[in-house]
Design a protein around this motif. Structure first.
Motif, PDB file in Angstrom:
ATOM      1  N   VAL A 173       0.873  -1.176   0.000  1.00 49.58           N
ATOM      2  CA  VAL A 173       0.000   0.000   0.000  1.00 49.58           C
ATOM      3  C   VAL A 173       0.907   1.221   0.000  1.00 49.58           C
ATOM      4  O   VAL A 173       1.821   1.313   0.824  1.00 49.58           O
ATOM      5  CB  VAL A 173      -0.912   0.011   1.247  1.00 49.58           C
ATOM      6  CG1 VAL A 173      -1.745   1.289   1.296  1.00 49.58           C
ATOM      7  CG2 VAL A 173      -1.820  -1.225   1.249  1.00 49.58           C
ATOM      8  N   VAL A 174       0.652   2.154  -0.927  1.00 47.85           N
ATOM      9  CA  VAL A 174       1.456   3.380  -0.977  1.00 47.85           C
ATOM     10  C   VAL A 174       0.591   4.545  -0.496  1.00 47.85           C
ATOM     11  O   VAL A 174      -0.461   4.824  -1.084  1.00 47.85           O
ATOM     12  CB  VAL A 174       1.968   3.675  -2.406  1.00 47.85           C
ATOM     13  CG1 VAL A 174       3.044   4.765  -2.355  1.00 47.85           C
ATOM     14  CG2 VAL A 174       2.511   2.412  -3.071  1.00 47.85           C
ATOM     15  N   GLY A 175       1.038   5.214   0.574  1.00 47.16           N
ATOM     16  CA  GLY A 175       0.311   6.356   1.121  1.00 47.16           C
ATOM     17  C   GLY A 175      -0.284   6.028   2.481  1.00 47.16           C
ATOM     18  O   GLY A 175      -1.112   5.125   2.593  1.00 47.16           O
ATOM     19  N   LEU A 193       3.131  -1.078   4.165  1.00 47.44           N
ATOM     20  CA  LEU A 193       2.595   0.264   3.906  1.00 47.44           C
ATOM     21  C   LEU A 193       3.753   1.255   3.864  1.00 47.44           C
ATOM     22  O   LEU A 193       4.535   1.354   4.810  1.00 47.44           O
ATOM     23  CB  LEU A 193       1.609   0.632   5.029  1.00 47.44           C
ATOM     24  CG  LEU A 193       1.065   2.048   5.116  1.00 47.44           C
ATOM     25  CD1 LEU A 193       0.357   2.465   3.838  1.00 47.44           C
ATOM     26  CD2 LEU A 193       0.088   2.153   6.288  1.00 47.44           C
ATOM     27  N   PHE A 194       3.853   1.997   2.741  1.00 44.47           N
ATOM     28  CA  PHE A 194       4.895   3.012   2.612  1.00 44.47           C
ATOM     29  C   PHE A 194       4.275   4.401   2.735  1.00 44.47           C
ATOM     30  O   PHE A 194       3.332   4.732   2.014  1.00 44.47           O
ATOM     31  CB  PHE A 194       5.572   2.923   1.232  1.00 44.47           C
ATOM     32  CG  PHE A 194       6.375   1.669   1.054  1.00 44.47           C
ATOM     33  CD1 PHE A 194       7.602   1.521   1.688  1.00 44.47           C
ATOM     34  CD2 PHE A 194       5.897   0.638   0.265  1.00 44.47           C
ATOM     35  CE1 PHE A 194       8.337   0.354   1.525  1.00 44.47           C
ATOM     36  CE2 PHE A 194       6.627  -0.515   0.100  1.00 44.47           C
ATOM     37  CZ  PHE A 194       7.853  -0.669   0.739  1.00 44.47           C
ATOM     38  N   GLU A 195       4.833   5.180   3.644  1.00 45.46           N
ATOM     39  CA  GLU A 195       4.410   6.582   3.795  1.00 45.46           C
ATOM     40  C   GLU A 195       5.673   7.431   3.787  1.00 45.46           C
ATOM     41  O   GLU A 195       6.572   7.204   4.592  1.00 45.46           O
ATOM     42  CB  GLU A 195       3.622   6.752   5.098  1.00 45.46           C
ATOM     43  CG  GLU A 195       3.468   8.182   5.579  1.00 45.46           C
ATOM     44  CD  GLU A 195       2.880   9.128   4.537  1.00 45.46           C
ATOM     45  OE1 GLU A 195       1.865   8.793   3.905  1.00 45.46           O
ATOM     46  OE2 GLU A 195       3.457  10.232   4.348  1.00 45.46           O
ATOM     47  N   GLY A 220     -12.827  16.578  10.000  1.00 45.85           N
ATOM     48  CA  GLY A 220     -13.408  15.372  10.595  1.00 45.85           C
ATOM     49  C   GLY A 220     -14.925  15.297  10.564  1.00 45.85           C
ATOM     50  O   GLY A 220     -15.529  14.461  11.246  1.00 45.85           O
ATOM     51  N   ILE A 221     -15.551  16.128   9.743  1.00 48.85           N
ATOM     52  CA  ILE A 221     -17.021  16.136   9.690  1.00 48.85           C
ATOM     53  C   ILE A 221     -17.516  14.899   8.936  1.00 48.85           C
ATOM     54  O   ILE A 221     -16.989  14.560   7.872  1.00 48.85           O
ATOM     55  CB  ILE A 221     -17.524  17.407   8.959  1.00 48.85           C
ATOM     56  CG1 ILE A 221     -17.046  18.665   9.681  1.00 48.85           C
ATOM     57  CG2 ILE A 221     -19.043  17.397   8.818  1.00 48.85           C
ATOM     58  CD1 ILE A 221     -17.181  19.931   8.850  1.00 48.85           C
ATOM     59  N   LEU A 222     -18.535  14.255   9.485  1.00 45.93           N
ATOM     60  CA  LEU A 222     -19.140  13.077   8.842  1.00 45.93           C
ATOM     61  C   LEU A 222     -20.573  13.449   8.462  1.00 45.93           C
ATOM     62  O   LEU A 222     -21.514  13.222   9.225  1.00 45.93           O
ATOM     63  CB  LEU A 222     -19.144  11.883   9.807  1.00 45.93           C
ATOM     64  CG  LEU A 222     -17.834  11.613  10.561  1.00 45.93           C
ATOM     65  CD1 LEU A 222     -18.024  10.483  11.574  1.00 45.93           C
ATOM     66  CD2 LEU A 222     -16.707  11.280   9.588  1.00 45.93           C
ATOM     67  N   ALA A 268       9.597   7.131   0.628  1.00 43.89           N
ATOM     68  CA  ALA A 268       8.797   7.498  -0.555  1.00 43.89           C
ATOM     69  C   ALA A 268       8.912   6.419  -1.623  1.00 43.89           C
ATOM     70  O   ALA A 268       9.996   5.862  -1.833  1.00 43.89           O
ATOM     71  CB  ALA A 268       9.284   8.824  -1.109  1.00 43.89           C
ATOM     72  N   VAL A 269       7.819   6.125  -2.256  1.00 41.93           N
ATOM     73  CA  VAL A 269       7.843   5.248  -3.432  1.00 41.93           C
ATOM     74  C   VAL A 269       8.107   6.128  -4.645  1.00 41.93           C
ATOM     75  O   VAL A 269       7.399   7.115  -4.869  1.00 41.93           O
ATOM     76  CB  VAL A 269       6.503   4.482  -3.561  1.00 41.93           C
ATOM     77  CG1 VAL A 269       6.376   3.850  -4.937  1.00 41.93           C
ATOM     78  CG2 VAL A 269       6.400   3.433  -2.458  1.00 41.93           C
ATOM     79  N   THR A 270       9.127   5.775  -5.420  1.00 39.54           N
ATOM     80  CA  THR A 270       9.500   6.634  -6.545  1.00 39.54           C
ATOM     81  C   THR A 270       9.008   6.095  -7.885  1.00 39.54           C
ATOM     82  O   THR A 270       9.004   6.807  -8.882  1.00 39.54           O
ATOM     83  CB  THR A 270      11.030   6.817  -6.611  1.00 39.54           C
ATOM     84  OG1 THR A 270      11.634   5.522  -6.513  1.00 39.54           O
ATOM     85  CG2 THR A 270      11.527   7.694  -5.478  1.00 39.54           C
TER      86      THR A 270
END
Ligand code: FAD
Ligand code: GLY
Length: 367
Positions: free
Chosen positions: A5-7, A28-30, A44-46, A173-175
């Protein structure tokens, strides 16, 4: 199944969590930290009810809204984090008697009982939210509009994901996304190519840039939102208040959020005098009693926007094993639980749910 998962925004963290629960080996890459961008910047409004009642978007929004009480409990159980889920309702102020009359007629037509929709006159307003300016003649009140602390939400999703077995790489970072013979091979991060079975692009407003690394053009752009917070002491309002040009969100933590601009300025990382000044002027016109509160912070974030204003969710056409979940624009916090669930289902071998049909990337991409 191995998934990258990227982000690490709310969409990436929530989906990584659901994928791990479904038995996938998830990395997971962040490039910064979870919630560093739009997901940390939001209010945060739902609020699930849109203008076009019964549309696929509204159905998706309501489905996600329904999941929230359970998600808040689950995250608290798994991480101990309280995401400050508040269900007190939003006031939509009306400035003319004509608008108040029209609201009464609209409420009669809507399924008002499910979402607790009421038309309020001036006397109702004075009773429930006396700090509103006398220029406000009435309001639509939507008890079903809720809100959460989105910074806490992302951290809770990230912690729950790690506890469920996700390997989280912050600061990476994923490049490039590597594609070979119509199939995703992996991603390049820190100069290494990492092989995988599936890749999810959950890179928010930066998804077009990542798509560019394999020659695709995805029309996702940033829409900057500026906001500020006031120290809500003494407390002035008890409900969320949502007018045309400003909204106010009282948080249990003691902050009152004042948001938000919507600007097409690319990735300009700044708050401006005009942006913050405009929000403050609109907020004070609505609730003059806010004038004495101190400003605790200002910030900005980049909403991921697609040309039709709708999210982009599902398998990438013509590239086996590649998926995308982005363009949640103004509703990514609201839509995170349902996005995570539907994306996890479709990535683990189920057919894309009919609920995804209107949001598939195919509407912008050709295989
Ligand atoms: P992001 O949170 O932006 O996450 C994307 C992540 O990907 C980032 O952390 C980034 O660092 C990372 N990344 C990008 N490129 C790479 C790469 N190459 N390698 C590794 N990592 C990468 N929504 C609501 O539902 N309710 C609200 O009240 C609300 N208010 C908002 C107010 C403001 C001011 C703003 C700006 C947005 C608001 N939103 C709201 C919208 C919501 O914040 C977004 O729709 C949502 O956060 C998008 O989530 P995301 O995970 O797709 O994107
Ligand atoms: N949904 C609130 C915002 O985008 O500003």
């Amino acid at each position: 199944m191995k998934v990258l998962v990227v982000g690490g925004g709310v969409i990436g963290c929530a989906t990584a969590y659901e994928l791990a629960k479904a038995g996938c080996a998830v990395t997971l890459f962040e490039r910064a930290v979870p919630g560093a961008e739009a997901s940390g910047a939001a209010a945060g409004i739902l609020a699930p009810l849109g203008e076009s009642s019964g549309s696929p978007f509204e159905r998706l929004a309501i489905a996600s809204w329904r999941l929230y009480p359970q998600v808040a409990e689950e995250l608290r159980g798994r991480t101990g984090i309280d995401v400050e889920y508040v269900s007190r309702g939003t006031i939509y102020p009306l400035l003319t008697t004509e608008a108040v009359r029209a609201a009464g007629a609209r409420v009669a037509r809507l399924q008002s009982s499910v979402f607790g929709i009421e038309a309020w006159d001036a006397a109702d307003l004075r009773e429930h939210e006396p700090a509103l300016a006398r220029t406000v003649r009435g309001a639509m009140f939507v008890r079903g509009d809720h809100w959460v602390n989105n910074q806490r939400l992302v951290v809770a999703y990230a912690q729950a994901a790690v506890a469920a077995g996700v390997a989280l790489h912050s600061g990476v970072a994923v490049t490039r996304v590597a594609i070979e013979a119509g199939r995703v091979r992996g991603v390049v991060a820190d100069g290494d190519l990492l092989d995988t079975d599936a890749v999810l692009l959950a890179t928010g407003a930066w998804t077009a840039q990542l798509a560019g690394t394999f020659g695709a053009r995805l029309p996702v752009e940033p829409r900057r939102g500026q906001m500020l917070a006031l120290t809500h002491v003494p407390p002035v309002v008890t409900h969320a208040i949502h007018a045309e040009d400003v909204y106010l969100v009282p948080r249990p933590s003691g902050e009152l959020l004042v948001g938000a601009t919507v600007e097409r300025v690319g990735f300009k990382r700044e708050v401006t005098a005009q942006g913050i000044g405009g929000l403050l002027a609109a907020a004070l016109a609505l609730v003059p009693g806010l004038g004495g509160l101190s400003i605790s912070r200002t910030w900005f974030g980049f909403r991921p926007w697609a040309p039709d204003g709708m999210p982009i969710l599902g398998p990438w056409p013509g590239v086996e094993g590649l998926y995308v979940a982005t363009a949640h624009y103004r509703n990514g916090i609201l839509l995170a639980p349902i996005t995570a669930r539907l994306m996890s289902e479709c990535m683990t071998g189920h057919r894309p749910s009919p609920e995804l049909k209107a949001f598939l990337p195919d509407r912008f991409l050709r295989p």
